[in-house]
Design a protein around this motif. Structure first.
Motif, PDB file in Angstrom:
ATOM      1  N   LYS A 396       0.849  -1.172   0.160  1.00 10.41           N
ATOM      2  CA  LYS A 396       0.124  -0.085  -0.061  1.00 10.41           C
ATOM      3  C   LYS A 396       0.915   1.221   0.218  1.00 10.41           C
ATOM      4  N   ASP A 397       2.008   1.369   0.810  1.00 10.24           N
ATOM      5  CA  ASP A 397       2.960   2.224   0.779  1.00 10.24           C
ATOM      6  C   ASP A 397       3.443   2.636  -0.673  1.00 10.24           C
ATOM      7  N   LEU A 398       4.035   1.705  -1.142  1.00  8.73           N
ATOM      8  CA  LEU A 398       4.490   1.811  -2.592  1.00  8.73           C
ATOM      9  C   LEU A 398       3.393   2.202  -3.605  1.00  8.73           C
ATOM     10  N   SER A 413      -4.930  -6.521  -7.490  1.00  7.16           N
ATOM     11  CA  SER A 413      -3.630  -7.349  -6.876  1.00  7.16           C
ATOM     12  C   SER A 413      -3.651  -7.167  -5.207  1.00  7.16           C
ATOM     13  N   LEU A 414      -3.951  -5.736  -5.017  1.00  2.00           N
ATOM     14  CA  LEU A 414      -3.831  -5.575  -3.549  1.00  2.00           C
ATOM     15  C   LEU A 414      -4.933  -6.175  -2.649  1.00  2.00           C
ATOM     16  N   LEU A 415      -6.167  -6.159  -3.580  1.00  2.00           N
ATOM     17  CA  LEU A 415      -7.355  -6.655  -2.921  1.00  2.00           C
ATOM     18  C   LEU A 415      -7.450  -8.353  -2.892  1.00  2.00           C
ATOM     19  N   ALA A 427      -8.317  -3.790   2.396  1.00  2.00           N
ATOM     20  CA  ALA A 427      -9.303  -4.582   1.436  1.00  2.00           C
ATOM     21  C   ALA A 427     -10.573  -3.661   0.879  1.00  2.00           C
ATOM     22  N   GLU A 428     -11.011  -2.845   2.011  1.00  2.00           N
ATOM     23  CA  GLU A 428     -12.224  -2.100   1.772  1.00  2.00           C
ATOM     24  C   GLU A 428     -11.408  -0.676   0.941  1.00  2.00           C
ATOM     25  N   ILE A 429     -10.263  -0.413   1.284  1.00  2.00           N
ATOM     26  CA  ILE A 429      -9.619   0.784   0.705  1.00  2.00           C
ATOM     27  C   ILE A 429      -9.440   0.293  -0.775  1.00  2.00           C
ATOM     28  N   ALA A 430      -9.042  -0.794  -1.102  1.00  2.00           N
ATOM     29  CA  ALA A 430      -8.721  -1.176  -2.575  1.00  2.00           C
ATOM     30  C   ALA A 430     -10.150  -1.463  -3.150  1.00  2.00           C
ATOM     31  N   ALA A 431     -11.010  -2.083  -2.664  1.00  2.00           N
ATOM     32  CA  ALA A 431     -12.558  -2.094  -3.327  1.00  2.00           C
ATOM     33  C   ALA A 431     -12.978  -0.831  -3.568  1.00  2.00           C
ATOM     34  N   LYS A 432     -12.960   0.065  -2.579  1.00  2.00           N
ATOM     35  CA  LYS A 432     -13.431   1.462  -2.855  1.00  2.00           C
ATOM     36  C   LYS A 432     -13.002   1.998  -4.091  1.00  2.00           C
TER      37      LYS A 432
END
Length: 611
Positions: A396-398, A413-415, A427-432
């Motif tokens: 996430k930092d990258l 990929s993160l999700l 997961a919620e951040i990636a999904a949003k």
């Protein structure tokens, strides 16, 4: 009369009145060519052939010194020389200073603009040529159509098509081929095929262009059908048509057809071509036969960077990271320098095996040793590597530090990593972000729902599914297919339509009984429904890949590997099933999901439980 205009969308267009187009040449009488003219023209031709720009400029200065630049033929050769050397501005300067221009003069400069990626310049010069009443030919029209194709100028292409009809040039082989090519590149594949059908004469280039158009628009079956139709009608095949057919085979995992064309390649003498060799390597790799892929690579006489990249990518897709890294080193030893594509492949190999430290080394190497700036694909690979190895916060930092906006692939990929490591917050951040980028992709909603389910958050599961129903997103159904005797058999979960489905279910039940005897009970934790364990087992029992495997077991020879293709990721229960099935049946099982290949043999998988 031709009027150049620019629309509100920055398109270049023109209106035509054919009655004012002159068919007379503007060339005037010129004196016979002198001997010194021929000498300089020969030198210019050699400079053009070798791309010797310095010598070409020197020759040009001598021509000016002796006052020979007035000769139209000499000027045309100078234009051609500068065009071949990629110095279009010099070619244009020679053109502008010509006293008398022939049709070749116009054609050469238009072609120079086209070949050097200046579609706007080619279109403007074509408009000026018509406006001045100069004689024009099919070569100028086909060149400017090619320029439109390179810039995907659909509006201008339709205008040029209308012009071709008005001037009775649409039936010309060069113009027709250029027209279908530009329509295909503008995604008007039906218009492209209509042009193809109406052409009275079709060259091998026409056929290969139409096949390439089908492949570009992901109409792989149509491309393969057109190739076979051409063979039956004795159409001359070339390396481009073969390459398009092989690309279609790779996309459809059509191993039998790919193998047949491989034989045709050697029969027709195209085996030594580097592009064909790369296509064959790609076909075998994408069809699950990495051994045959490497055999083609090893036998290739001449290897270019594309061929090396294709082989490294094939190893990465099959989780053969060690082979990919060895090939990466050997490539450099053979004095082939890695490019951006090479690094995407080698980073993908690291991701598939969870080699985080190696991934960091390669990511730094591309900047320090090969002076390559990482693009969004390289960052996507690094996010994937970090996420797969549990370093989700670092991933996430990258993403936050990237010099680009994160793509759907990066957030996806993160999700996916959050699902494996049950990180609900990220997961919620990636999904949003995914919901904003891909509002119609139901897979993102399903993945978030599965993460909630894996953490026992059933209320959030219900909310996620409710959100999916209220959106316009459509869930893609899981499908598996297997090729047997030149026919593709497709299966979905709880399949009922296959003509032999009754036999398949009976054979699968028998196989489950054999598995139970050695202690296999299935992995019900991979079913994320809030139901009892027995019902979960029933839901998992008839997944599409299990049905495809069973049918392959029934129909294929005992020593033949069973190759199954999937449109989605293989689930954990099916992965365990294939391992046990390979042990009980003694069969090699190859499953390609939407991410990678799994090779099952004697109870083990090539992924080593990391996928």
């Amino acid at each position: 009369m031709i009027v150049l205009f620019r629309s509100s969308r920055n398109r270049i267009g023109f209106t035509l009145n054919c009655r004012s187009i002159s068919s007379t040449c503007t060339a005037k009488y010129e004196p016979p060519i002198q001997e010194e003219d021929r000498v300089w023209q020969t030198i210019i031709q050699k400079c053009a052939k070798k791309g010797a720009i310095a010598q070409g400029k020197s020759c040009h200065s001598q021509i000016i010194h002796f006052g020979l630049q007035a000769d139209t033929l000499t000027s045309n050769m100078l234009i051609n020389m500068y065009s071949k050397c990629g110095v279009v501005e010099y070619a244009r300067k020679v053109f502008d200073e010509m006293r008398v221009r022939s049709v070749v003069s116009w054609n050469t400069v238009i072609s120079a603009y086209t070949h050097n990626g200046n579609g706007e310049g080619a279109l403007k010069l074509f408009a000026r040529m018509l406006r001045e009443g100069s004689e024009f030919s099919e070569f100028a029209l086909s060149s400017v159509l090619c320029a439109c194709a390179s810039k995907v100028l659909a509006f201008e292409s339709k205008q040029l098509h209308a012009f071709a009809i008005k001037t009775s040039m649409e039936s010309n082989a060069f113009v027709g081929t250029a027209l279908l090519d530009v329509y295909a590149k503008c995604c008007f594949v039906e218009d492209a095929y209509r042009v193809f059908e109406t052409m009275p004469e079709k060259s091998d280039v026409t056929w290969s262009s139409m096949m390439a158009g089908f492949v570009q628009n992901e109409l792989y079956e149509e491309a393969m059908g057109l190739f076979l139709w051409g063979l039956r009608n004795d159409v001359e095949i070339n390396m481009f048509s073969i390459s398009s057919f092989l690309s279609a085979c790779a996309a459809m995992s059509a191993l039998i057809e790919g193998t047949q064309v491989h034989a045709l390649v050697y029969k027709t003498g195209f085996g030594a071509n580097e592009h064909i060799a790369s296509s064959l390597v790609d076909v075998y790799a994408k069809c699950g036969s990495i051994k045959h892929s490497y055999a083609v690579f090893s036998d290739a006489e001449g290897k270019n960077v594309i061929l090396w990249n294709t082989m490294i990518s094939g190893f990465a897709r099959h989780a053969r990271s060690l082979e990919a890294m060895i090939l990466f080193e050997k490539m450099q030893q053979m004095m082939f320098y890695p490019n951006e594509v090479t690094y995407v492949s080698i980073l993908s190999a690291c991701a598939h095996m969870g080699l985080a430290e190696k991934g960091r080394i390669y990511f730094d190497m591309m900047k320090k040793e090969h002076n390559l700036s990482p693009n969004v694909f390289h960052y996507s690979c690094m996010v994937d590597i970090l996420g797969r190895t549990g370093q989700i916060n670092e991933a996430k930092d990258l993403i936050d530090k990237m010099p680009f906006e994160a793509t759907a692939s990066i957030w996806g990929s993160l999700l996916a990593s959050c699902r494996v490591y049950r990180n609900v917050e990220l997961a919620e951040i990636a999904a949003k972000n995914l919901f904003e980028i891909e509002p119609n992709n139901a897979g993102n909603h399903v993945l978030l729902s599965n993460i909630y389910a894996a953490n026992g958050m059933w209320e959030d599961v219900a909310n996620a599914r409710k959100l999916l129903k209220s959106s316009e997103a459509k869930k893609e159904r899981g499908k598996s297919w297997i090729e047997i005797k030149d026919k593709v058999h497709s299966f979905m979960v709880a399949e009922r339509t296959h003509p032999r489905i009754g036999e398949i279910y009976l054979r699968l039940d028998k196989l489950f009984e054999e598995m139970k005897e050695i202690g296999f009970k299935g992995c019900i934790e991979h079913d994320l429904h809030d139901v009892d364990d027995d019902y979960k087992r029933d839901l998992l029992k008839h997944h599409s890949e299990k049905l495809a495997f069973t049918f392959g077991l029934m129909c294929l020879p005992s020593r033949a590997p069973i190759r199954i293709m999937k449109n989605l990721r293989i689930c954990g229960d099916c992965h365990e099933f294939m391992k046990v099935a390979s042990s009980i049946t003694g069969r090699e099982i190859i499953v390609r999901d939407n991410n990678r290949f799994h090779h099952f043999s004697e109870g083990y998988c090539s992924c080593r439980e990391f996928w």
